[in-house]
Design a protein around this motif. Sequence first.
Motif, PDB file in Angstrom:
ATOM      1  N   SER A   1      -3.127  -0.324 -11.155  1.00 30.66           N
ATOM      2  CA  SER A   1      -3.234   0.196  -9.860  1.00 30.66           C
ATOM      3  C   SER A   1      -3.854   1.582  -9.948  1.00 30.66           C
ATOM      4  O   SER A   1      -3.659   2.302 -10.981  1.00 30.66           O
TER       5      SER A   1
ATOM      6  N   THR B   1       0.827  -1.334  -0.089  1.00 26.23           N
ATOM      7  CA  THR B   1       0.071  -0.088   0.017  1.00 26.23           C
ATOM      8  C   THR B   1       0.869   1.345   0.015  1.00 26.23           C
ATOM      9  O   THR B   1       2.165   1.220   0.003  1.00 26.23           O
TER      10      THR B   1
ATOM     11  N   CYS C   1      -1.936  -6.555  -9.057  1.00 22.64           N
ATOM     12  CA  CYS C   1      -2.654  -5.710  -9.616  1.00 22.64           C
ATOM     13  C   CYS C   1      -2.278  -5.255 -10.901  1.00 22.64           C
ATOM     14  O   CYS C   1      -1.249  -4.538 -10.966  1.00 22.64           O
TER      15      CYS C   1
ATOM     16  N   ILE D   1      -7.917  -6.327   0.143  1.00 24.33           N
ATOM     17  CA  ILE D   1      -7.555  -5.286  -0.511  1.00 24.33           C
ATOM     18  C   ILE D   1      -7.915  -5.279  -2.096  1.00 24.33           C
ATOM     19  O   ILE D   1      -7.537  -6.314  -2.498  1.00 24.33           O
TER      20      ILE D   1
ATOM     21  N   ASP E   1     -10.466   3.436   2.278  1.00 27.47           N
ATOM     22  CA  ASP E   1      -9.924   2.054   1.779  1.00 27.47           C
ATOM     23  C   ASP E   1     -10.298   1.583   0.735  1.00 27.47           C
ATOM     24  O   ASP E   1     -11.405   1.554   0.348  1.00 27.47           O
ATOM     25  N   HIS E   2      -9.220   1.052   0.098  1.00 27.78           N
ATOM     26  CA  HIS E   2      -9.590   0.330  -1.056  1.00 27.78           C
ATOM     27  C   HIS E   2      -9.480  -1.320  -0.902  1.00 27.78           C
ATOM     28  O   HIS E   2      -8.645  -1.802  -1.094  1.00 27.78           O
ATOM     29  N   SER E   3     -10.701  -1.613  -0.043  1.00 25.76           N
ATOM     30  CA  SER E   3     -10.817  -2.659   0.482  1.00 25.76           C
ATOM     31  C   SER E   3     -12.236  -3.545  -0.141  1.00 25.76           C
ATOM     32  O   SER E   3     -12.864  -2.603  -0.629  1.00 25.76           O
TER      33      SER E   3
ATOM     34  N   CYS F   1      -2.990   4.649  -2.015  1.00 26.68           N
ATOM     35  CA  CYS F   1      -3.246   3.521  -2.718  1.00 26.68           C
ATOM     36  C   CYS F   1      -3.194   2.372  -1.977  1.00 26.68           C
ATOM     37  O   CYS F   1      -2.515   2.069  -1.245  1.00 26.68           O
ATOM     38  N   GLY F   2      -4.461   1.748  -1.531  1.00 29.66           N
ATOM     39  CA  GLY F   2      -4.567   0.542  -0.656  1.00 29.66           C
ATOM     40  C   GLY F   2      -5.462   1.123   0.444  1.00 29.66           C
ATOM     41  O   GLY F   2      -6.464   1.823   0.474  1.00 29.66           O
ATOM     42  N   ASP F   3      -5.065   0.404   1.719  1.00 31.89           N
ATOM     43  CA  ASP F   3      -5.905   0.499   2.816  1.00 31.89           C
ATOM     44  C   ASP F   3      -5.215   1.064   4.108  1.00 31.89           C
ATOM     45  O   ASP F   3      -5.555   0.866   4.930  1.00 31.89           O
TER      46      ASP F   3
ATOM     47  N   ASN G   1      -6.707  -2.822  -4.218  1.00 36.55           N
ATOM     48  CA  ASN G   1      -5.963  -1.858  -4.918  1.00 36.55           C
ATOM     49  C   ASN G   1      -4.625  -1.846  -4.176  1.00 36.55           C
ATOM     50  O   ASN G   1      -4.721  -1.678  -2.978  1.00 36.55           O
ATOM     51  N   CYS G   2      -3.627  -1.985  -4.702  1.00 36.62           N
ATOM     52  CA  CYS G   2      -2.456  -1.742  -4.358  1.00 36.62           C
ATOM     53  C   CYS G   2      -1.072  -1.598  -5.550  1.00 36.62           C
ATOM     54  O   CYS G   2      -1.664  -1.625  -6.593  1.00 36.62           O
TER      55      CYS G   2
END
Length: 247
Positions: A180, A118, A177, A169, A153-155, A134-136, A171-172
Motif C-alpha cells: 500500500s 481506505t 494490497c 480501487i 482517487d486511487h481507483s 490511501c484509497g478513494d 490502493n487501500c
Amino acid sequence: MKLQVSAVSHVGCVRHNNEDMILAGERYLRNESIDFEVDLGNHQRYLLALADGMGGHNSGEVASQDVLANLHYFFYDLPQGLNVGDFNEAIFEWLDSINNIIDSKGHSEPRYYNMGTTLVAFAYFNNDFYWMNCGDSRVYHLRDGQLRQLSTDHSLNNLMGESEHSNIITNCIGGGCKTSYIDMVTCTADVHPGDLFMLCSDGLTDMVGDAEIEEKLNNGATVQQLCDAAMEAGGYDNISICLIKVV
C-alpha cells in the motif's frame, strides 16, 4: 487558531451494516454525529481521520476500526519535535506496519480474509498541517466559494484517465494490497482562517456531485444536510463526512 469540527457517519438507505468510521480527536464515530471546537493553542497535535471499510459482512467494519485505533495510538505516541520529513517517514513506516497487521489478521481468521479500508486524514503536528489519503475516500478544500478536491482517487478509472468515479480501487490498507502507499501533503501554508476542509467517503460523492456539494456548503449546509442529500439521491452506500472549519 481554532477548528470548528462537525462529523456524521450513517449506514445509508441500502446497506445493513456501516463499515465506515470517523476518528475525531478521542472520539470514534459510527452511526452518530458530533459537533465541537478545538483550540489548537492547547494541543501539540490533533488528528481527524475517516476510514471506509470493505470486505463484506463485518470484515470492513473491523478493518476501519482497527486502522483508526492503531493510527490514533501511533500518532499520539510519536516523539515531540519531529520535522516534516521525519513525520512523513513515520507515517510511511506506520502504513507498512498496519498493512501487515490487517493482512495477517485476514490469514489467521478466514472471516477477515482480504478485508481492507481506505483512509483519509487531516492532521496538526508540531505547528504544521497535513492531509493524507490511501484509497478513494476524499479530502476537499473550500475557499472563497470554490470547492477543490485535494486528494487523488486511487481507483481504476482514475488510473485510466477517466473522470467518473469507479468502485474498483487500486490502493487501500489491507484488501489484498501487499504494498500500500499513502499520499502525504504538508499544507500549512494553505490553511487560512475561513477555510473549510472536508473528509468524506464515496457514499457522499457517488450520490452528490461536486458542484452540488459546493453550492450546499456555500449556503451553510451542515454535515447532516449533506448526508440527507446523499440519502435522498439513493443512499446506496454508507455515508461519512467530516467538516473542518478554520477560525
